[in-house]
Scaffold this motif. Structure first.
Motif, PDB file in Angstrom:
ATOM      1  N   ALA A 124       0.827  -1.207   0.000  1.00 15.34           N
ATOM      2  CA  ALA A 124       0.000   0.000   0.000  1.00 15.34           C
ATOM      3  C   ALA A 124       0.856   1.251   0.000  1.00 15.34           C
ATOM      4  O   ALA A 124       0.516   2.241  -0.638  1.00 15.34           O
ATOM      5  N   GLN A 125       1.981   1.228   0.693  1.00 17.72           N
ATOM      6  CA  GLN A 125       2.849   2.384   0.696  1.00 17.72           C
ATOM      7  C   GLN A 125       3.491   2.588  -0.662  1.00 17.72           C
ATOM      8  O   GLN A 125       3.713   3.715  -1.098  1.00 17.72           O
ATOM      9  N   LYS A 126       3.818   1.510  -1.354  1.00 17.88           N
ATOM     10  CA  LYS A 126       4.422   1.634  -2.669  1.00 17.88           C
ATOM     11  C   LYS A 126       3.450   2.174  -3.698  1.00 17.88           C
ATOM     12  O   LYS A 126       3.864   2.761  -4.681  1.00 17.88           O
ATOM     13  N   THR A 127       2.164   1.962  -3.489  1.00 16.50           N
ATOM     14  CA  THR A 127       1.180   2.359  -4.484  1.00 16.50           C
ATOM     15  C   THR A 127       0.629   3.749  -4.242  1.00 16.50           C
ATOM     16  O   THR A 127      -0.365   4.126  -4.833  1.00 16.50           O
ATOM     17  N   THR A 128       1.255   4.517  -3.360  1.00 18.10           N
ATOM     18  CA  THR A 128       0.790   5.873  -3.087  1.00 18.10           C
ATOM     19  C   THR A 128       1.960   6.818  -3.224  1.00 18.10           C
ATOM     20  O   THR A 128       2.926   6.690  -2.506  1.00 18.10           O
ATOM     21  N   ASP A 129       1.891   7.759  -4.164  1.00 15.30           N
ATOM     22  CA  ASP A 129       2.957   8.721  -4.342  1.00 15.30           C
ATOM     23  C   ASP A 129       2.616  10.002  -3.595  1.00 15.30           C
ATOM     24  O   ASP A 129       1.677  10.062  -2.816  1.00 15.30           O
TER      25      ASP A 129
ATOM     26  N   PRO B 111       3.738   4.813  -8.090  1.00 14.59           N
ATOM     27  CA  PRO B 111       4.971   5.179  -8.781  1.00 14.59           C
ATOM     28  C   PRO B 111       5.242   4.242  -9.947  1.00 14.59           C
ATOM     29  O   PRO B 111       5.081   3.033  -9.846  1.00 14.59           O
ATOM     30  N   GLY B 112       5.673   4.793 -11.074  1.00 14.59           N
ATOM     31  CA  GLY B 112       5.972   3.993 -12.245  1.00 14.59           C
ATOM     32  C   GLY B 112       4.802   3.819 -13.183  1.00 14.59           C
ATOM     33  O   GLY B 112       4.983   3.332 -14.296  1.00 14.59           O
ATOM     34  N   ILE B 113       3.589   4.187 -12.776  1.00 18.98           N
ATOM     35  CA  ILE B 113       2.405   4.086 -13.621  1.00 18.98           C
ATOM     36  C   ILE B 113       2.054   5.482 -14.111  1.00 18.98           C
ATOM     37  O   ILE B 113       1.712   6.362 -13.322  1.00 18.98           O
ATOM     38  N   LYS B 114       2.147   5.689 -15.415  1.00 17.26           N
ATOM     39  CA  LYS B 114       1.847   6.998 -15.978  1.00 17.26           C
ATOM     40  C   LYS B 114       0.343   7.216 -16.024  1.00 17.26           C
ATOM     41  O   LYS B 114      -0.408   6.332 -16.410  1.00 17.26           O
TER      42      LYS B 114
ATOM     43  N   TRP C  55      -3.159  -9.155 -10.855  1.00 18.61           N
ATOM     44  CA  TRP C  55      -3.819  -7.857 -10.879  1.00 18.61           C
ATOM     45  C   TRP C  55      -3.389  -7.028  -9.683  1.00 18.61           C
ATOM     46  O   TRP C  55      -3.095  -7.564  -8.608  1.00 18.61           O
ATOM     47  N   SER C  56      -3.387  -5.732  -9.855  1.00 17.30           N
ATOM     48  CA  SER C  56      -3.207  -4.797  -8.743  1.00 17.30           C
ATOM     49  C   SER C  56      -4.044  -3.558  -9.039  1.00 17.30           C
ATOM     50  O   SER C  56      -4.240  -3.182 -10.198  1.00 17.30           O
ATOM     51  N   PHE C  57      -4.520  -2.927  -7.964  1.00 17.97           N
ATOM     52  CA  PHE C  57      -5.436  -1.793  -8.095  1.00 17.97           C
ATOM     53  C   PHE C  57      -4.874  -0.605  -7.317  1.00 17.97           C
ATOM     54  O   PHE C  57      -4.378  -0.753  -6.205  1.00 17.97           O
ATOM     55  N   HIS C  58      -4.993   0.580  -7.918  1.00 15.16           N
ATOM     56  CA  HIS C  58      -4.405   1.788  -7.363  1.00 15.16           C
ATOM     57  C   HIS C  58      -5.442   2.909  -7.369  1.00 15.16           C
ATOM     58  O   HIS C  58      -6.474   2.811  -8.023  1.00 15.16           O
ATOM     59  N   PRO C  59      -5.150   4.002  -6.671  1.00 14.39           N
ATOM     60  CA  PRO C  59      -6.047   5.165  -6.739  1.00 14.39           C
ATOM     61  C   PRO C  59      -6.151   5.685  -8.166  1.00 14.39           C
ATOM     62  O   PRO C  59      -5.322   5.368  -9.004  1.00 14.39           O
ATOM     63  N   PRO C  60      -7.151   6.503  -8.458  1.00 21.36           N
ATOM     64  CA  PRO C  60      -7.333   6.982  -9.829  1.00 21.36           C
ATOM     65  C   PRO C  60      -6.159   7.815 -10.299  1.00 21.36           C
ATOM     66  O   PRO C  60      -5.524   8.515  -9.519  1.00 21.36           O
TER      67      PRO C  60
END
Length: 356
Positions: free
Chosen positions: A119-124, A131-134, A229-234
């Motif tokens: 969860a920490q990695k998926t929040t910039d 991070p890493g997802i444009k 699969w992985s899910f991130h904020p919009p």
């Protein structure tokens, strides 16, 4: 006349001369080598110093030294300070660590099935995307595109990726994506077969895939690939307060060789990465997909497209193919997620290769 007093006086003087002499503590000790060197330097540059003094309007070198004495002291002090910092790093002031602000919101809670580290990695810093997802704004001008009809957006999106042979792109209707999303939330991991030509060595042995699974000798072998699969904020801007939106996340799929995943686990390098953008889901009912294939990972762009279509066949088991084989595909997903020993790889290959 007696000689004894004279003899005693001579002895006293002799004994006094043997006493150690007192040392003069104010005496200065000079290094002869330093003095000689200093004299040589002064003699060598005497003419130049005198010429410099005359040019500056001074009558002598000593008068010029007195005039520049304050400036020389400042330069010496500056050089000494810089030298002290260079030779003693601990003396340099350390940057103060910023303490967390009381008004700073706490980090978001991890989603179900997601560890705190993930969860920490998926929040910039902006809290918008991992991070890493444009975000979609890195590919399209959303302000201009949002005013176009859906058909033109689809054309622009495909044209945007047409020049890259390693790129994957698609435009998915929102209703189709919702069915895939519901399945992915329940079954975030699965395996898919990729058909490979069987070796024709004439031995008649049972063919095997690159992952060690036995295949039927009458058909081609298959490489097995692991998807996650992985899910991130919009990825886009947050919606207006009080508005209902389908843009609640950004999802990604990682495709990895199963053999590599068995060996390296979560540290295995994926050969294909796919991202779904929902920025236009509310306004146009579209989900834009883009992905890329890594070079020298044993998978071509065409093979990655086949895996992507195969993923849709299993995860949209209710809407794909008019429901033919729906129960079989759903059953395979459930067995794999539960780790059921009755999961059959041959049935998976049959369903993946089924045309309808």
């Amino acid at each position: 006349m007696s000689l004894r007093p004279a003899f005693c006086l001579r002895n006293q003087l002799r004994s006094c001369s043997s006493l150690p002499r007192a040392q003069r503590r104010w005496a200065r000790v000079h290094d002869i080598r330093f003095v000689a060197t200093q004299n040589r330097i002064q003699d060598k540059y005497r003419e130049k110093l005198e010429q410099k003094a005359r040019d500056e309007g001074f009558q002598s070198v000593s008068q010029m030294k007195e005039a520049y004495e304050e400036r020389i002291k400042q330069l010496r002090k500056k050089v000494s300070s810089e030298l002290s910092k260079a030779t003693n790093p601990q003396a340099q002031p350390q940057p103060q660590q910023q303490s967390p602000s009381l008004n700073q919101p706490p980090p978001p809670a991890p989603q179900p099935g997601q560890t705190t580290q993930t969860a920490q990695k998926t929040t910039d810093k902006s809290g918008s995307a991992a991070p890493g997802i444009k975000p979609l704004s890195a590919y399209l001008d959303l302000e201009r595109v949002s005013s176009l009809p859906a058909k033109e957006i689809e054309y622009i999106w495909r044209l945007r990726h047409a020049s890259n042979p390693k790129s994957l792109c698609a435009v998915i209707p929102l209703e189709t994506y919702k069915r895939i999303y519901d399945t992915a939330r329940t079954h975030p991991r699965f395996i898919l077969p990729l058909p490979r030509p069987a070796a024709e060595d004439g031995s008649g042995d049972v063919a095997q895939s690159a992952d060690g699974f036995a295949a039927d000798a009458k058909r081609t072998a298959s490489d097995i690939h692991f998807l996650q699969w992985s899910f991130h904020p919009p990825a886009g801007a947050p919606p207006a307060p009080g508005s209902r939106t389908a843009n609640t996340h950004t999802s990604t799929i990682l495709f990895t060789h199963l053999a590599a995943f068995k060996l390296h686990g979560e540290f295995a390098q994926p050969h294909t990465t796919v991202t779904h953008h929902l920025d236009l889901a509310d306004s146009h009912g579209l989900v834009l997909l883009n992905g890329s294939v890594t070079d020298r990972k044993g998978v071509s762009a065409e093979e990655a497209k086949w895996l992507l279509l195969c993923m849709q066949k299993f995860y949209d088991y209710g809407g794909h193919g008019g429901g033919v084989g729906k129960e079989k595909r759903q059953d395979l997903l459930k067995k794999f997620s539960k780790g059921d020993s009755s999961f059959n790889l041959g049935e998976l290959v049959d369903e993946a290769e089924r045309i309808s």
